[in-house]
Design a protein around this motif. Structure first.
Motif, PDB file in Angstrom:
ATOM      1  N   LEU A  89       0.945  -1.153  -0.003  1.00 20.59           N
ATOM      2  CA  LEU A  89       0.066  -0.039   0.097  1.00 20.59           C
ATOM      3  C   LEU A  89       0.881   1.348   0.021  1.00 20.59           C
ATOM      4  O   LEU A  89       0.527   2.217  -0.717  1.00 20.59           O
ATOM      5  CB  LEU A  89      -0.948   0.044   1.120  1.00 20.59           C
ATOM      6  N   GLN A  90       1.884   1.154   0.756  1.00 19.36           N
ATOM      7  CA  GLN A  90       2.810   2.252   0.718  1.00 19.36           C
ATOM      8  C   GLN A  90       3.595   2.540  -0.777  1.00 19.36           C
ATOM      9  O   GLN A  90       3.660   3.677  -1.164  1.00 19.36           O
ATOM     10  CB  GLN A  90       4.038   2.286   1.831  1.00 19.36           C
ATOM     11  N   ALA A  91       3.633   1.454  -1.329  1.00 19.16           N
ATOM     12  CA  ALA A  91       4.187   1.626  -2.731  1.00 19.16           C
ATOM     13  C   ALA A  91       2.901   2.168  -3.833  1.00 19.16           C
ATOM     14  O   ALA A  91       3.552   2.936  -4.551  1.00 19.16           O
ATOM     15  CB  ALA A  91       4.430   0.300  -3.392  1.00 19.16           C
ATOM     16  N   CYS A  92       1.797   1.979  -3.373  1.00 24.53           N
ATOM     17  CA  CYS A  92       0.768   2.593  -4.061  1.00 24.53           C
ATOM     18  C   CYS A  92       0.562   4.142  -3.857  1.00 24.53           C
ATOM     19  O   CYS A  92       0.687   4.974  -4.639  1.00 24.53           O
ATOM     20  CB  CYS A  92      -0.494   1.843  -3.690  1.00 24.53           C
ATOM     21  N   VAL A  93       0.836   4.547  -2.525  1.00 22.69           N
ATOM     22  CA  VAL A  93       1.123   5.898  -2.451  1.00 22.69           C
ATOM     23  C   VAL A  93       2.146   6.774  -3.157  1.00 22.69           C
ATOM     24  O   VAL A  93       1.869   7.695  -3.471  1.00 22.69           O
ATOM     25  CB  VAL A  93       0.980   6.007  -0.748  1.00 22.69           C
ATOM     26  N   VAL A  94       3.205   6.020  -3.070  1.00 20.99           N
ATOM     27  CA  VAL A  94       4.496   6.484  -3.671  1.00 20.99           C
ATOM     28  C   VAL A  94       4.282   6.737  -5.168  1.00 20.99           C
ATOM     29  O   VAL A  94       4.453   7.712  -5.714  1.00 20.99           O
ATOM     30  CB  VAL A  94       5.620   5.748  -3.322  1.00 20.99           C
ATOM     31  N   ALA A  95       3.710   5.710  -5.673  1.00 17.30           N
ATOM     32  CA  ALA A  95       3.675   5.580  -7.182  1.00 17.30           C
ATOM     33  C   ALA A  95       2.625   6.440  -7.951  1.00 17.30           C
ATOM     34  O   ALA A  95       2.830   7.234  -8.701  1.00 17.30           O
ATOM     35  CB  ALA A  95       3.154   4.410  -7.723  1.00 17.30           C
TER      36      ALA A  95
END
Length: 331
Positions: A227-233
């Motif tokens: 989910l953090q990767a989704c925030v960053v992307a």
């Protein structure tokens, strides 16, 4: 790298497309046999048209051609897959079938030696995904006993047409408070479609056979990592609000479908997403970082129109009324 001639059955959607792309990148000659109903392969691939449920059409399309390798991703009738495999005898040397970790008996999956579900190679019933995939394995093995059976787990990556990672990306891109399920450190286990493609093609070229659980080691990432990767992307200002398993269950939030890629750590899902994948790792499976999968999926979503909802898969995503209830209770 030896030049190979690959026959791809399907090859116009998600994993099939990734396999075609990977084979072309290797410099292989690629022929895609499909019905012409769900998109088109890359323009550098040769195309043959046939409905695989019509064996005469298959025979006519293949003619007297020969290929080194064939890859099949279909999830339909085991009987039809068996008929296709018999038609392909004499046309191809090696066969890879993209199967599923669902073939293992529920709650008993540890590795490739775990017990599988009962199934028939001659069944026309594919309403039960697990038995259909196992039946297809048996059907393929009758004609190609040295086939490579790639038992995939949760598949993510660009061109996903199931709606798991795309739903998370769209929801997080919308910003605001977002339900984040369970424990942030919950280990996840998945595989990028492009990594399956690399493993299967390299395995075929190397002559490996038998069943392999083609999925990352458990804990390759976590729920928080995904989910953090989704925030960053997405560059979103979304706030992840972690909701414990009991509250999720009380609100009726369904794991896996309404909360894609996630299941509870306790109860009927205990041990899920924790299989031992050492065999595939030793055979060459390499899984890219979650950040790469998420970023590339988001970039694909910005470039292309998303596939329509597949009729043979559940709709994914948390209903707004359940999300509102959970976020309200969490304030």
């Amino acid at each position: 790298m030896a030049l190979m001639k690959l026959l791809m059955l399907g090859g116009t959607r998600f994993l099939g497309h990734a396999l075609v792309d990977a084979a072309l990148a290797r410099g292989w000659e690629v022929t895609v046999l499909h019905r012409g109903l769900t998109g088109a392969p890359p323009p550098t691939a040769e195309v043959l048209f046939a409905d695989r449920t019509d064996q005469r059409a298959m025979v006519d399309a293949l003619g007297d051609r020969r290929w080194d390798l064939v890859v099949d991703t279909w999830s339909g009738s085991p009987r039809v897959i068996g008929e296709n495999a018999r038609v392909l005898l004499g046309h191809v040397d090696r066969y890879a079938y993209i199967s599923s970790g669902s073939v293992y008996q529920w709650g008993l999956h540890v590795d490739e030696t775990s017990p599988v579900v009962a199934a028939s190679a001659t069944s026309d019933d594919y309403s039960d995904y697990a038995s259909a995939k196992r039946g297809a394995e048996l059907a393929v093995l009758e004609s190609f006993p040295d086939a490579l059976l790639a038992r995939a787990g949760l598949i993510l990556g660009p061109r996903e047409d199931i709606g798991r990672l795309p739903w998370w990306l769209q929801r997080i891109a919308a910003g605001g408070r977002v339900v984040a399920p369970g424990v942030p450190t919950r280990p996840l286990q998945y595989v990028d479609a492009r990594d399956i493609a690399t493993f299967v093609l390299a395995g075929l070229a190397a002559g490996i056979s038998g069943a392999y659980d083609v999925i990352s080691p458990s804990g390759h990432t976590t729920t928080s990592g995904l989910l953090q990767a989704c925030v960053v992307a997405t560059g979103s200002d979304a706030e992840l609000v972690w909701i414990d398993e009991d509250r999720l269950a009380a609100a009726g939030a369904q794991p896996w479908t309404q909360l894609p890629c996630w299941v509870p750590q306790e109860g009927e899902f205990a041990g899920f997403l924790e299989a031992d994948t050492a065999k595939a790792g030793q055979a060459g499976l390499r899984c890219r970082p979650v950040e790469d999968t998420v970023r590339d999926t988001w970039e694909w979503m910005q470039r292309e129109t998303l596939p329509t909802q597949r009729e043979d898969r559940a709709v994914h995503g948390l209903p707004s009324e359940i999300e509102k209830e959970l976020l309200s209770a969490g304030q």
